[in-house]
Design an enzyme around this catalytic site. Structure first.
Site, PDB file in Angstrom:
ATOM      1  N   ASP A 131       1.002  -0.905   0.059  1.00  0.00           N
ATOM      2  CA  ASP A 131      -0.169   0.086  -0.105  1.00  0.00           C
ATOM      3  C   ASP A 131       0.855   1.268  -0.423  1.00  0.00           C
ATOM      4  OD1 ASP A 131      -1.936   1.702  -0.048  1.00  0.00           O
ATOM      5  OD2 ASP A 131      -2.428   1.154   2.564  1.00  0.00           O
ATOM      6  N   ASP A 191       2.738  -7.985   7.080  1.00  0.00           N
ATOM      7  CA  ASP A 191       4.187  -8.479   6.940  1.00  0.00           C
ATOM      8  C   ASP A 191       4.996  -7.568   8.738  1.00  0.00           C
ATOM      9  OD1 ASP A 191       3.492  -5.340   8.005  1.00  0.00           O
ATOM     10  OD2 ASP A 191       4.131  -3.817   6.522  1.00  0.00           O
ATOM     11  N   ASP A 192       4.321  -7.703   9.550  1.00  0.00           N
ATOM     12  CA  ASP A 192       4.751  -8.391  10.928  1.00  0.00           C
ATOM     13  C   ASP A 192       4.724 -10.236  11.583  1.00  0.00           C
ATOM     14  OD1 ASP A 192       1.934  -8.357  11.163  1.00  0.00           O
ATOM     15  OD2 ASP A 192       1.645  -6.423  12.667  1.00  0.00           O
ATOM     16  N   ASP A 268     -12.112  -7.471   9.196  1.00  0.00           N
ATOM     17  CA  ASP A 268     -12.470  -8.569   9.895  1.00  0.00           C
ATOM     18  C   ASP A 268     -13.531  -8.366  10.953  1.00  0.00           C
ATOM     19  OD1 ASP A 268     -12.028  -6.309  10.309  1.00  0.00           O
ATOM     20  OD2 ASP A 268     -10.479  -7.160  12.118  1.00  0.00           O
TER      21      ASP A 268
END
Length: 460
Positions: A131, A191-192, A268
């Site tokens: 992003d 990405d974590d 979510d």
């Protein structure tokens, strides 16, 4: 003279008005500065955003089902059905491809990609969907030689939830249509996350259940309550709460249900709604196959990270999954197991008795019954609108999230005592209420002590 002066002043006034109007027109028509980085930026978030998200979660949890739960039925699981596309895909030796959602966190992205490759992924198995246009992120992606798709920020400002939802839609669309057109499913991570060495083995092991049991939805590598250091690495569970955080998304589900109606925000919670989940459940492991490596996010602060993410126990070694591991989460097999535990259990409605009993070295299950909902009495904005929910009365002694829906199966949480005793925390009334002994009154909300966030170590 006076007439010429008045004419000059009139012309000046007209020119001034035209200049102001032109400036306003430029302001309205030209794009402004790019919006701030969203979601995955490593900056603390305001408490208010957490309050709003908590109320969104509570609204999903207590929303009346469009169809009464008991009338939501699915056909019997088909354990002997021929292998489906996902099972055939992994049986051929291939790994489910991975979509990594990224923004501007270079070090966590590097750690995530390193762990994916240590688990067996090749560069061809991974797509990083970024992003924004952070060049440092693009450089990390280039180090690993994986596929890369970048989504430019929109001209109009969006809040964090909108940014995340649009990034997910962009990433999943590109993955299924462009990068992995032949894959029957993809695994979605952010990405974590750092994954276990048997991360792909786990998804290969459970995918057959999704193809043979219509009452299952997706599979996740994450257990919200995976804090126990003595968990069974081969045990699987079902939950009505979508965990996210490393999850397997079948192509059929994406193309026929999710993609056509993907939301503009809070994707979510939308996944957990009755309109989307439709009574289906998610598969997850008792011992996590992923861990969370970042302290901050759009809806994450340091308190939640230290309390609910850092203590997560991730499987460190590769586990040899049995070829039929998926059978344990088929609906009828799973229900028989839960009912068997409750039928054989010692039943209590006192927390202290449950805590003491859970430490006994016995194989006899222990069931603690309670009867209260999430803290949904106060409207948003009220002074006590986000006090700890009463579930902390039973969650705290057994190291569970304070949100009762996380990880539960039809109102039941399963934990293991320090000596290995099976413990079930059972919300009444539930589908298993017929197994509650006559005369046993479940623990009531009024019997729970008052707890503040400060008591739980959080400063408001």
């Amino acid at each position: 003279m006076r007439r010429r002066t008045r004419r000059r002043r009139s012309r000046e006034l007209i020119l001034l008005c035209l200049f102001i109007a032109f400036g306003l027109l430029l302001h309205l028509c030209l794009p402004g500065p790019p919006p701030p980085q969203h979601a995955f930026a490593a900056t603390p978030q305001h408490w208010r955003s957490e309050v709003e998200r908590a109320h969104a979660a509570a609204a999903v949890a207590r929303r009346p089902a469009a169809v009464p739960e008991e009338s939501i039925t699915y056909g019997a699981p088909r354990p002997d059905a021929p292998a489906g596309p996902m099972e055939l895909f992994t049986a051929s030796g291939r790994l489910f491809p991975v979509v990594v959602i990224a923004c501007d966190r270079t070090e966590t992205l590097r750690n995530a990609l390193t762990s994916l490759m240590a688990a067996g992924a090749s560069a061809q198995d991974i797509l990083v969907a970024q992003d924004g246009a952070n060049s440092a992120v693009a450089a990390v992606v280039a180090e690993f030689g994986v596929s890369h798709k970048a989504k430019r920020p929109p001209l109009v400002p969006l809040d964090g939830a909108q940014h995340i939802a649009r990034t997910y839609k962009f990433a999943l669309t590109r993955a299924f249509e462009d990068v992995f057109p032949g894959a029957p499913a993809v695994i979605v991570v952010e990405d974590d996350l750092v994954v276990s060495k048997d991360f792909f083995d786990y998804f290969s092991a459970v995918a057959p259940a999704l193809e043979r049991d219509d009452s299952l939805f997706v599979a996740s590598a994450w257990n919200d309550n995976g804090f126990a250091k003595h968990g069974d690495p081969g045990a699987l569970r079902r939950t009505g709460w979508f965990p996210g955080l490393g999850w397997l998304l079948p192509r059929k589900l994406w193309e026929t249900e999710l993609h056509p109606q993907w939301p503009d925000g809070h994707w979510d919670h939308w996944m957990r709604s009755d309109d989307v989940a439709k009574g289906r459940e998610c598969v997850y492991p008792v011992v996590n196959r992923a861990s969370h490596e970042s302290e901050y996010g759009t809806f994450l602060d340091s308190w939640h990270d230290k309390r609910y993410f850092k203590p997560i126990v991730r499987q460190r070694s590769r586990f040899d999954w049995p070829s039929d591991a998926w059978r344990s989460v088929l609906r009828d097999v799973y229900e028989d197991r839960v009912r068997g535990l409750l039928a054989a259990a010692e039943h209590v409605s006192d927390v202290n008795a449950a805590v003491v009993g859970s430490a006994l070295a016995t194989t006899t299950p222990l069931a603690l019954w309670f009867d209260f909902e999430e803290n949904d009495d106060a409207p948003p904005g009220a002074a006590d609108a986000w006090a700890p929910p009463p579930f902390v009365c039973v969650s705290e002694p057994f190291d569970l999230w304070h949100e009762s829906r996380r990880g539960d199966h039809r109102g039941v949480h399963e934990v293991v005592g320090v000596a290995g005793r099976p413990v079930l925390l059972v919300k009444a009334p539930v589908a298993y209420d017929s197994l509650r002994p006559d005369g046993l009154t479940p623990l009531a909300r009024a019997e729970c002590p008052s707890v503040t966030w400060e008591d739980l170590g959080k400063e408001g």
